[in-house]
Enzyme design. Structure first.
Site, PDB file in Angstrom:
ATOM      1  N   TYR A 125       6.645   4.162   8.548  1.00 38.41           N
ATOM      2  CA  TYR A 125       7.232   3.288   7.529  1.00 38.41           C
ATOM      3  C   TYR A 125       8.116   2.218   8.172  1.00 38.41           C
ATOM      4  CZ  TYR A 125       9.622   1.997   3.165  1.00 38.41           C
ATOM      5  OH  TYR A 125      10.125   1.321   2.086  1.00 38.41           O
ATOM      6  N   THR A 179       0.877   6.390  -5.484  1.00 36.34           N
ATOM      7  CA  THR A 179       2.231   6.834  -5.842  1.00 36.34           C
ATOM      8  C   THR A 179       2.716   6.189  -7.137  1.00 36.34           C
ATOM      9  OG1 THR A 179       3.201   5.115  -4.431  1.00 36.34           O
ATOM     10  CG2 THR A 179       2.873   7.295  -3.445  1.00 36.34           C
ATOM     11  N   TYR A 203       3.043 -16.246   9.593  1.00 34.13           N
ATOM     12  CA  TYR A 203       2.274 -17.037   8.629  1.00 34.13           C
ATOM     13  C   TYR A 203       3.079 -18.233   8.148  1.00 34.13           C
ATOM     14  CZ  TYR A 203      -2.138 -14.589   7.861  1.00 34.13           C
ATOM     15  OH  TYR A 203      -3.420 -14.093   8.015  1.00 34.13           O
ATOM     16  N   LYS A 210      -1.101   1.515   7.752  1.00 33.75           N
ATOM     17  CA  LYS A 210      -2.165   0.589   7.369  1.00 33.75           C
ATOM     18  C   LYS A 210      -1.770  -0.201   6.119  1.00 33.75           C
ATOM     19  CE  LYS A 210      -6.442   2.033   7.336  1.00 33.75           C
ATOM     20  NZ  LYS A 210      -7.614   2.924   7.082  1.00 33.75           N
ATOM     21  N   ASN A 222      -3.559  -8.936   4.249  1.00 32.12           N
ATOM     22  CA  ASN A 222      -4.461  -9.324   3.170  1.00 32.12           C
ATOM     23  C   ASN A 222      -3.784 -10.176   2.110  1.00 32.12           C
ATOM     24  OD1 ASN A 222      -6.841  -8.119   4.133  1.00 32.12           O
ATOM     25  ND2 ASN A 222      -6.226  -6.107   3.361  1.00 32.12           N
ATOM     26  N   VAL A 254      -4.562  -2.354  -1.226  1.00 23.65           N
ATOM     27  CA  VAL A 254      -4.290  -3.603  -0.504  1.00 23.65           C
ATOM     28  C   VAL A 254      -4.714  -3.560   0.961  1.00 23.65           C
ATOM     29  CG1 VAL A 254      -2.406  -4.327  -2.015  1.00 23.65           C
ATOM     30  CG2 VAL A 254      -1.908  -2.915   0.017  1.00 23.65           C
TER      31      VAL A 254
END
Length: 320
Positions: A152, A42, A166, A98, A106, A66
């Site tokens: 989304y 996009t 994280y 995804k 990632n 990504v």
């Protein structure tokens, strides 16, 4: 070398997109070296073509998805990679999910391995069709997990979960911004967002498409205001990692927006009403109290001024 002084190497995923390209311009003006990562699904190289002429900083473009692991060194990472408008993200909903989830995983792994600070571009869509108005960061939202927008909405919510886990589990210096409707030059002519739709239709002399009765409201932030505060959030102390709303709290109905654009452009465009899409939020307005108190930030560009700049951009793009 200490990234808080002198030299900063910044990775921007989704850097060839609307927001990403403006962010790169802003960072380059402050002396950052840039690694722009984009698969151009996009995004567009036209948005970053002018950057190659800079001779004061290093600029590198990497065509990469990504959803696959990324191996590049940087001091900080802005994760903006994801289709952002409903037509774009509904075109391939599985890929959209995804991108949000695997993409977040990632880039977080990259930040953990390289000790980089990292900012996630989340969205007001995490609030769904809100029953609380305006929406503060403490509101958990009203999201349909199985609707056509879920790829989304839930993808971005899952990405926020990963960022917070994280931070708690691995000690990664994460930042979370929830972006409300943003507009300005370099929006895609066909991206399907309301401001670009209305402007392009009016410039082409077409009728303006209003979904529902036009009473649903949105708050619109000009891109320069948004980029400024994203940079401020990235530079908050490592201990601050809570989600923070960024956007313009000025609220307008679709009818008010259409009237403004028709008045500014002129022509013969009329309103054409269509059924409201499934799960389309009725109201959307940020509570930016945290941004004001934490960052001493509030948007500066009015809707009228921002529309003038955006109309000029689309007028030139359509003529070209």
């Amino acid at each position: 070398m200490n990234r808080y002084f002198n030299y900063t190497r910044t990775i921007v995923t989704g850097g060839a997109g609307f927001l990403g390209s403006h962010l790169i311009d802003y960072l380059i003006s402050r002396g950052h070296d840039i690694v722009c990562v984009d698969n151009l699904l996009t995004g567009s190289k036209n948005n970053i073509r002018h950057i190659y002429s800079h001779n004061r900083v290093s600029f590198e473009f990497i065509r990469h998805d990504v959803t696959q692991p990324l191996n590049v060194q940087g001091d900080e990472i802005y994760n903006l990679a994801c289709p952002a408008s409903p037509p774009q993200y509904q075109h391939n909903p599985v890929y959209t999910l995804k991108t949000s989830v695997l993409g977040a995983l990632n880039v977080l792994e990259l930040a953990r391995e390289t000790n980089a600070r990292i900012l996630q571009a989340s969205t007001s869509e995490v609030y769904g069709d809100p029953v609380l108005h305006p929406q503060p960061e403490s509101y958990w939202g009203n999201v349909n997990p199985v609707g056509i927008r879920s790829c989304y909405d839930e993808g971005k919510r899952a990405a926020e979960t990963l960022f917070m886990d994280y931070r708690r589990h691995f000690g990664v210096n994460t930042k979370l911004v929830r972006i409300f409707n943003t507009y300005g030059p370099r929006m895609n002519i066909n991206d399907g967002r309301v401001i670009s739709n209305f402007i392009v239709q009016a410039l082409r002399g077409q009728n303006i498409t209003i979904y529902g009765d036009g009473s649903q409201s949105r708050s619109f932030c000009y891109v320069s205001d948004l980029i400024e505060v994203m940079h401020q959030v990235m530079n908050t102390e490592p201990e601050f990692g809570d989600p923070i709303n960024i956007g313009n709290p000025g609220e307008f109905t679709m009818l008010e927006l259409a009237d403004k654009i028709i008045t500014k452009i002129g022509g013969t465009s009329k309103l054409e009403f269509q059924p409201l899409p499934q799960d389309d939020p009725k109201q959307r307005q940020p509570d930016i109290g945290l941004a004001k108190s934490k960052l001493n930030w509030s948007p500066k560009v009015t809707l009228d001024d921002g529309l003038d700049e955006t109309i000029a951009y689309f007028r030139e793009a359509l003529e070209a």
